[in-house]
Design a protein around this motif. Structure first.
Motif, mmCIF file in Angstrom:
data_model
loop_
_atom_site.group_PDB
_atom_site.id
_atom_site.type_symbol
_atom_site.label_atom_id
_atom_site.label_comp_id
_atom_site.label_asym_id
_atom_site.label_seq_id
_atom_site.Cartn_x
_atom_site.Cartn_y
_atom_site.Cartn_z
ATOM 1 N N ALA A 13 0.827 -1.210 0.000
ATOM 2 C CA ALA A 13 0.000 0.000 0.000
ATOM 3 C C ALA A 13 0.861 1.261 0.000
ATOM 4 O O ALA A 13 0.575 2.241 -0.701
ATOM 5 C CB ALA A 13 -0.940 -0.012 1.210
ATOM 6 N N ARG A 14 1.941 1.230 0.784
ATOM 7 C CA ARG A 14 2.794 2.422 0.828
ATOM 8 C C ARG A 14 3.519 2.650 -0.506
ATOM 9 O O ARG A 14 3.634 3.790 -0.974
ATOM 10 C CB ARG A 14 3.804 2.266 1.966
ATOM 11 C CG ARG A 14 3.139 2.190 3.342
ATOM 12 C CD ARG A 14 4.136 2.293 4.457
ATOM 13 N NE ARG A 14 3.483 2.165 5.756
ATOM 14 C CZ ARG A 14 4.025 2.516 6.905
ATOM 15 N NH1 ARG A 14 5.229 3.042 6.911
ATOM 16 N NH2 ARG A 14 3.371 2.359 8.046
ATOM 17 N N LEU A 15 4.028 1.570 -1.089
ATOM 18 C CA LEU A 15 4.680 1.724 -2.393
ATOM 19 C C LEU A 15 3.691 2.173 -3.460
ATOM 20 O O LEU A 15 4.026 2.996 -4.331
ATOM 21 C CB LEU A 15 5.329 0.400 -2.794
ATOM 22 C CG LEU A 15 6.528 -0.047 -1.935
ATOM 23 C CD1 LEU A 15 7.032 -1.404 -2.404
ATOM 24 C CD2 LEU A 15 7.648 0.981 -2.010
ATOM 25 N N LEU A 178 1.500 7.614 -17.428
ATOM 26 C CA LEU A 178 2.812 7.038 -17.728
ATOM 27 C C LEU A 178 3.711 7.077 -16.493
ATOM 28 O O LEU A 178 4.421 6.103 -16.181
ATOM 29 C CB LEU A 178 3.455 7.801 -18.890
ATOM 30 C CG LEU A 178 4.822 7.279 -19.349
ATOM 31 C CD1 LEU A 178 4.705 5.830 -19.834
ATOM 32 C CD2 LEU A 178 5.402 8.169 -20.444
ATOM 33 N N SER A 179 3.656 8.215 -15.778
ATOM 34 C CA SER A 179 4.448 8.306 -14.548
ATOM 35 C C SER A 179 3.991 7.270 -13.529
ATOM 36 O O SER A 179 4.817 6.645 -12.836
ATOM 37 C CB SER A 179 4.340 9.712 -13.956
ATOM 38 O OG SER A 179 4.828 10.679 -14.872
ATOM 39 N N ARG A 185 5.801 0.099 -11.705
ATOM 40 C CA ARG A 185 6.780 -0.918 -12.071
ATOM 41 C C ARG A 185 7.964 -0.900 -11.110
ATOM 42 O O ARG A 185 8.412 -1.949 -10.612
ATOM 43 C CB ARG A 185 7.256 -0.698 -13.510
ATOM 44 C CG ARG A 185 8.267 -1.748 -13.978
ATOM 45 C CD ARG A 185 8.613 -1.569 -15.439
ATOM 46 N NE ARG A 185 9.606 -2.539 -15.858
ATOM 47 C CZ ARG A 185 9.343 -3.783 -16.213
ATOM 48 N NH1 ARG A 185 8.088 -4.216 -16.178
ATOM 49 N NH2 ARG A 185 10.298 -4.612 -16.583
ATOM 50 N N LEU A 186 8.440 0.321 -10.850
ATOM 51 C CA LEU A 186 9.549 0.440 -9.895
ATOM 52 C C LEU A 186 9.119 -0.005 -8.505
ATOM 53 O O LEU A 186 9.867 -0.683 -7.776
ATOM 54 C CB LEU A 186 10.053 1.881 -9.865
ATOM 55 C CG LEU A 186 10.684 2.397 -11.170
ATOM 56 C CD1 LEU A 186 11.066 3.857 -11.021
ATOM 57 C CD2 LEU A 186 11.904 1.567 -11.539
ATOM 58 N N ARG A 191 8.855 -3.750 -4.123
ATOM 59 C CA ARG A 191 8.037 -4.576 -3.245
ATOM 60 C C ARG A 191 8.476 -6.033 -3.291
ATOM 61 O O ARG A 191 8.552 -6.711 -2.256
ATOM 62 C CB ARG A 191 6.568 -4.462 -3.653
ATOM 63 C CG ARG A 191 5.613 -5.225 -2.741
ATOM 64 C CD ARG A 191 4.273 -5.415 -3.396
ATOM 65 N NE ARG A 191 4.392 -6.243 -4.589
ATOM 66 C CZ ARG A 191 3.403 -6.468 -5.457
ATOM 67 N NH1 ARG A 191 2.229 -5.921 -5.259
ATOM 68 N NH2 ARG A 191 3.596 -7.216 -6.525
ATOM 69 N N ASP A 192 8.774 -6.532 -4.495
ATOM 70 C CA ASP A 192 9.238 -7.914 -4.600
ATOM 71 C C ASP A 192 10.544 -8.111 -3.835
ATOM 72 O O ASP A 192 10.728 -9.124 -3.137
ATOM 73 C CB ASP A 192 9.427 -8.294 -6.077
ATOM 74 C CG ASP A 192 8.105 -8.306 -6.840
ATOM 75 O OD1 ASP A 192 7.052 -8.405 -6.180
ATOM 76 O OD2 ASP A 192 8.136 -8.200 -8.079
#
Length: 484
Positions: A13-15, A178-179, A185-186, A191-192
């Motif tokens: 959630a934070r990411l 896009l941002s 993605r980042l 997160r992973d």
């Protein structure tokens, strides 16, 4: 409040918030800026156009107003309103402020601006044809012959710019999306990585140090992964060393326990052997006292009795008295010897068994201590235990009753013998209502109590003492019964 609001959020959630919120805020800020800027531009454009239209109409309507050609003015104004939708209404008034021409849109807008410009013409000088031409003045005065009022609305112009605004909004929204996608993605990669780190830390917390992390990241994340892997390896090595030390200490402790158990077993066997030797020596001394000293005392008593008879027949009162005292003393010594023999080796154990011997002890104590009351009870089903097998329980009862008589100041003492069904054990409970004592105090453990414990433990039994100041004392002895 804000801190508590964030505290309940997880890493995902934070990411997600970090990835989406900046782009969303940027989109809202840019869209609001474009909208506000467009409104300002439209208002400035309307102001410029309204002033320009009013000025142009003030100059072009001079002739129509002076000549009274109202139809021409109305036609001109109608064409102008049809050509420019931003013009909501045009009013031309005369010098007396009376409306001359008024042309408006079918519907008046809710927002509008009004621009007024006076209609001026030059004043002509009075000329006499018979007089020579005068010298032209330096300046001529203007005369106001009317007023032009133009009502402008920014809505049509803003509507015309709406398409451009929508295109700009779409571009800004596309950039924001896009941002967001790039941020997501980042954030997903971060997160992973953090999820794998958390999974590794959970495994370490649960004692599983065989963790594997892909250390392909650079910078702080790669250093974090490498540090966790190295920490897990260090902990695994430390755990292995600790397990080796624990295993070694466990073996040493087990050896010490085995030695202690062996020593305890040897001590118990020694105590059993010592008790057996003591009982055997007591039995031998009792037999010697009974057979030799007892027989000698009986002989002395008989000789003294014969001497009393001879002295009486001769009429020697003095000799008769001395012989009678000798006989009485011999009888007293014989009774004392009998009592010592009973204490050294109670015959009732062999004749009446454990229950009878303990009952005899209780009866004797009740007779010796007239102030205190001693009771005995043997529950049904008690097996017949005799000889050396009954001696430990008999000696414990003997020591406990002696302690009660000497130290407890009890007025009531009960002794109960019972068999524990299904366990093959005998239970003896000795309870008094004396003054009691603190069992936790070091001074409460005397030699007699220690001897009782050792005697009971030597034959595989258990002794428990329950007491408190002012609440009496209870001694519970559990002994294994002999196998039949």
């Amino acid at each position: 409040m804000g801190g508590r609001f964030w505290q309940g959020w997880g890493i995902a959630a934070r990411l997600l918030a970090i990835a989406v919120l900046p782009a969303s805020v940027m989109f809202i800020a840019v869209a609001a800026t474009l909208y506000i800027t467009a409104q300002g531009d439209v208002r400035r454009d309307v102001a410029a156009r309204g002033q320009l239209v009013a000025t142009a109409l003030a100059q072009s309507s001079q002739y129509g107003l002076v000549s009274g050609n109202v139809a021409y003015l109305r036609t001109t104004l109608r064409h102008l309103i049809e050509a420019d939708p931003s013009i909501a209404c045009i009013d031309i008034t005369g010098a007396d402020r009376q409306a001359v021409v008024s042309v408006c849109q079918a519907t008046m807008p809710r927002e509008y601006n009004t621009f007024e410009v006076p209609i001026r013409i030059e004043s002509l000088p009075e000329i006499d044809v018979f007089e020579p031409a005068p010298t032209p003045p330096a300046s001529r005065a203007d005369r106001v012959i009317g007023q032009v009022r133009v009502t402008m609305s920014p809505a049509p112009i803003f509507e015309a710019k709406r398409r451009a605004l929508l295109v700009a909004f779409a571009l800004v929204l596309g950039a924001a999306v896009l941002s967001c996608l790039v941020g997501l993605r980042l954030a997903r990669r971060l997160r992973d990585t953090l999820s794998s780190v958390m999974s590794a830390l959970r495994s370490i917390r649960q004692g599983r140090f065989d963790v594997h992390l892909g250390t392909d990241h650079e910078g702080e994340l790669g250093e974090l992964q490498t540090t966790i892997v190295q920490m897990a390896e260090t902990l695994d090595t430390a755990r292995h060393d600790l397990e080796q030390q624990v295993a070694k200490r466990t073996r040493q402790l087990q050896e010490a326990v085995n030695l202690a158990r062996q020593a305890d077993a040897d001590k118990r066997r020694l105590i059993v052997r010592s008790n057996a030797l003591v009982e055997e020596e007591r039995r031998r001394i009792a037999l010697d006292l009974h057979d030799h000293l007892g027989a000698a005392l009986i002989s002395v008593r008989l000789e003294a009795s014969a001497l009393v008879a001879r002295a009486r027949s001769r009429g020697d009162a003095e000799m008769q008295g001395d012989a009678a005292r000798i006989a009485a003393t011999a009888q007293s010594i014989y009774a004392t010897t009998r009592d010592i023999v009973k204490r050294l080796r109670p015959e009732v154990i062999d004749t009446l068994g454990l229950a009878g011997a303990v009952e005899e002890l209780v009866r004797h104590a009740d007779q010796v201590h007239p102030v205190a009351r001693f009771t005995f009870q043997a529950e049904p089903g008690l097996p017949d235990v005799r000889g050396e097998l009954a001696m430990p329980a008999y000696r414990v009862a003997q020591e406990a009753l002696n302690n009660i008589a000497k130290h407890s100041d009890a007025t009531l003492t009960s002794v109960t013998l019972s068999a524990l069904p299904g366990t093959g054990h005998l239970r003896m409970v000795i309870k008094d209502n004396g003054r009691g004592f603190d069992t936790q105090s070091p001074r409460s453990t005397g030699i007699g109590l220690i001897g009782m414990r050792e005697r009971v433990a030597a034959v595989g039994g258990e002794l428990r003492v329950t007491s408190a100041p002012g609440q009496g004392t209870t001694v519970c002895v559990t002994l294994p019964l002999p196998a039949h």
